[in-house]
Design a protein around this motif. Structure first.
Motif, mmCIF file in Angstrom:
data_model
loop_
_atom_site.group_PDB
_atom_site.id
_atom_site.type_symbol
_atom_site.label_atom_id
_atom_site.label_comp_id
_atom_site.label_asym_id
_atom_site.label_seq_id
_atom_site.Cartn_x
_atom_site.Cartn_y
_atom_site.Cartn_z
ATOM 1 N N ASP A 200 -15.117 -16.207 -2.507
ATOM 2 C CA ASP A 200 -14.059 -15.559 -3.267
ATOM 3 C C ASP A 200 -14.223 -15.809 -4.764
ATOM 4 O O ASP A 200 -15.159 -16.504 -5.204
ATOM 5 N N THR B 53 -16.431 -10.738 5.385
ATOM 6 C CA THR B 53 -16.399 -10.141 4.059
ATOM 7 C C THR B 53 -15.019 -10.428 3.477
ATOM 8 O O THR B 53 -14.096 -10.804 4.203
ATOM 9 N N ASP C 233 -11.987 -9.200 0.350
ATOM 10 C CA ASP C 233 -11.595 -8.190 -0.635
ATOM 11 C C ASP C 233 -11.126 -8.873 -1.927
ATOM 12 O O ASP C 233 -10.990 -10.105 -1.971
ATOM 13 N N GLU D 37 -8.273 -9.763 10.443
ATOM 14 C CA GLU D 37 -7.985 -10.007 9.030
ATOM 15 C C GLU D 37 -7.321 -11.370 8.895
ATOM 16 O O GLU D 37 -6.483 -11.754 9.720
ATOM 17 N N VAL E 223 -16.362 -4.548 2.876
ATOM 18 C CA VAL E 223 -15.146 -3.881 2.424
ATOM 19 C C VAL E 223 -15.357 -3.335 1.020
ATOM 20 O O VAL E 223 -15.986 -3.971 0.178
ATOM 21 N N ASP E 224 -14.827 -2.121 0.755
ATOM 22 C CA ASP E 224 -14.969 -1.539 -0.569
ATOM 23 C C ASP E 224 -13.708 -1.775 -1.406
ATOM 24 O O ASP E 224 -12.752 -2.430 -0.966
ATOM 25 N N ALA E 225 -13.702 -1.229 -2.613
ATOM 26 C CA ALA E 225 -12.606 -1.475 -3.549
ATOM 27 C C ALA E 225 -11.290 -0.866 -3.094
ATOM 28 O O ALA E 225 -10.221 -1.220 -3.598
ATOM 29 N N ASP F 110 -10.306 -0.990 0.098
ATOM 30 C CA ASP F 110 -10.020 -1.661 1.370
ATOM 31 C C ASP F 110 -10.438 -0.851 2.588
ATOM 32 O O ASP F 110 -9.895 -1.040 3.687
ATOM 33 N N ILE G 257 -13.083 -0.538 5.403
ATOM 34 C CA ILE G 257 -13.943 -1.546 6.019
ATOM 35 C C ILE G 257 -15.054 -0.854 6.798
ATOM 36 O O ILE G 257 -14.788 0.027 7.632
#
Length: 371
Positions: free
Chosen positions: A36, A88, A90, A107, A143-145, A147, A149
């Motif tokens: 993170d 992964t 976010d 999650e 995960v992309d910007a 969210d 997945i």
């Protein structure tokens, strides 16, 4: 539901999630890592059915999981997993877990609250919302910007997408129903990663290639020669890999590959040049620079904002770090199988205990009987 052969208290030092400051932490076939913005490293501790956390000061704790195989949603050690494989994170610090043994995507909030966002604990390929959907041995997640997945759905030879509201769809690949004459371009995909432009990179495990999927879904071979195994460096079209299992991408567009059977960490630059970032090719746990260092079936990868690569060194039961110039060090782990929490700082004055090199644990990323 699968039963775990390694069922124990999540901390073999009997301290639960409290670190013993003079103990060496241990892992059991770690298979995934994520980092993170604060520098906390999270580990999918496959053999222990746990998600572990390594703080910047080197303190290892159990972040989530009881150690018993299962799919219970809850907080911290009240939750359970079965063979968690991919991780992964976010920008908000939420972790996403490919809970392979349960065929679920989970999650975990920064507070350690675990929920199931997709999958039904049954093998399948159903595209639907949340628990109405199904997967077959999901191994990798990214995960992309926004969210969204992306899931390496290994047993189905598909890349799946979980969008807003938990809607699961097929992003790329062809499901082999037994009557189709067109094969999926994927063969046991085991790892996924995203670059800044939204391209998805896939560790195409059994074909020993790295695939690329554009945001519009166009699939191509990014590096490697289909089904040709090796460790040749050079132009992407002629370079070779041997069962690559995980990928990661940095801000500059470089793609890193855990080349499992070769015991190497490879690097693919944006111009398509493949090189060896670290590893001698021989199984071992030597901390050194570049090809003087060694790994033993490296698995999950992640890259931090400074360009450091973190490796779940699976057969060594270690978490390793590679700087941008290729300096390899051990972040945490005694080398012995276990689930002890503690501080990695103590390792500086102790002999590293590394188990004898063994055959690659291919069953982490491939189980016989898949299509």
């Amino acid at each position: 539901m699968q039963q775990n052969h390694f069922s124990t208290n999540p901390d073999t030092a009997k301290t639960d999630s409290i670190a013993v400051l003079d103990s060496l932490p241990s892992f059991n076939a770690p298979s995934g890592v994520a980092v993170d913005a604060s520098g906390d490293i999270y580990v999918a501790d496959y053999g222990n059915n746990l998600i572990r956390k390594i703080a910047p000061g080197g303190i290892v704790t159990t972040f989530a999981g009881s150690g018993n195989a299962g799919y219970i949603d809850g907080t911290g050690t009240l939750a359970s997993f079965t063979q968690p494989t991919g991780l992964t994170i976010d920008p908000s610090g939420n972790l996403f877990v490919a809970d392979a043994g349960d065929n679920l995507i989970r999650e975990i909030t920064p507070a350690g609250v675990v929920t199931t966002i997709a999958g039904s604990d049954s093998t399948g390929s159903v595209n639907a919302v949340g628990p109405a959907s199904s997967f077959f041995d999901p191994l990798g997640v990214a995960v992309d910007a926004h969210d969204n997945i992306y899931v390496a759905d290994a047993g189905n030879n598909l890349i799946r997408l979980i969008g807003q509201g938990g809607q699961v769809s097929t992003f790329a690949g062809i499901l082999n129903t037994g009557t189709s004459t067109v094969l999926s371009p994927f063969n046991n995909p085991s790892g996924v990663a995203l670059d800044g432009a939204g391209n998805v990179f896939v560790a195409n495990y059994l074909n020993s290639t790295i695939m690329k999927i554009t945001p519009s879904g166009v699939v191509s071979t990014y590096a490697g020669v289909d089904t040709l195994k090796g460790s040749a460096n050079g132009p992407a079209a002629s370079a070779t890999f041997y069962y690559p299992n995980s990928v990661a991408a940095d801000a500059a567009g470089n793609v890193y590959v855990s080349d499992g059977v070769n015991n190497l960490i490879r690097k693919i630059t944006p111009d398509g040049t493949v090189s060896t970032l670290a590893g001698s090719g021989l199984p071992g746990a030597v901390d050194s620079t570049g090809t003087k260092a060694s790994f033993n079936y490296p698995a999950g990868l992640t890259v931090d904002a400074a360009g450091n690569v973190y490796v779940a060194d699976s057969n060594n039961n270690l978490i390793r770090k590679i700087t941008p110039v290729g300096v390899v060090s051990t972040v945490a782990g005694s080398g012995l199988q276990g689930a002890t929490n503690g501080t990695a700082v103590a390792r500086k004055n102790r002999k590293l205990l590394v188990k004898k090199a063994s055959k690659p644990a291919l069953n982490i990323f491939y189980k016989p009987g898949k299509g």
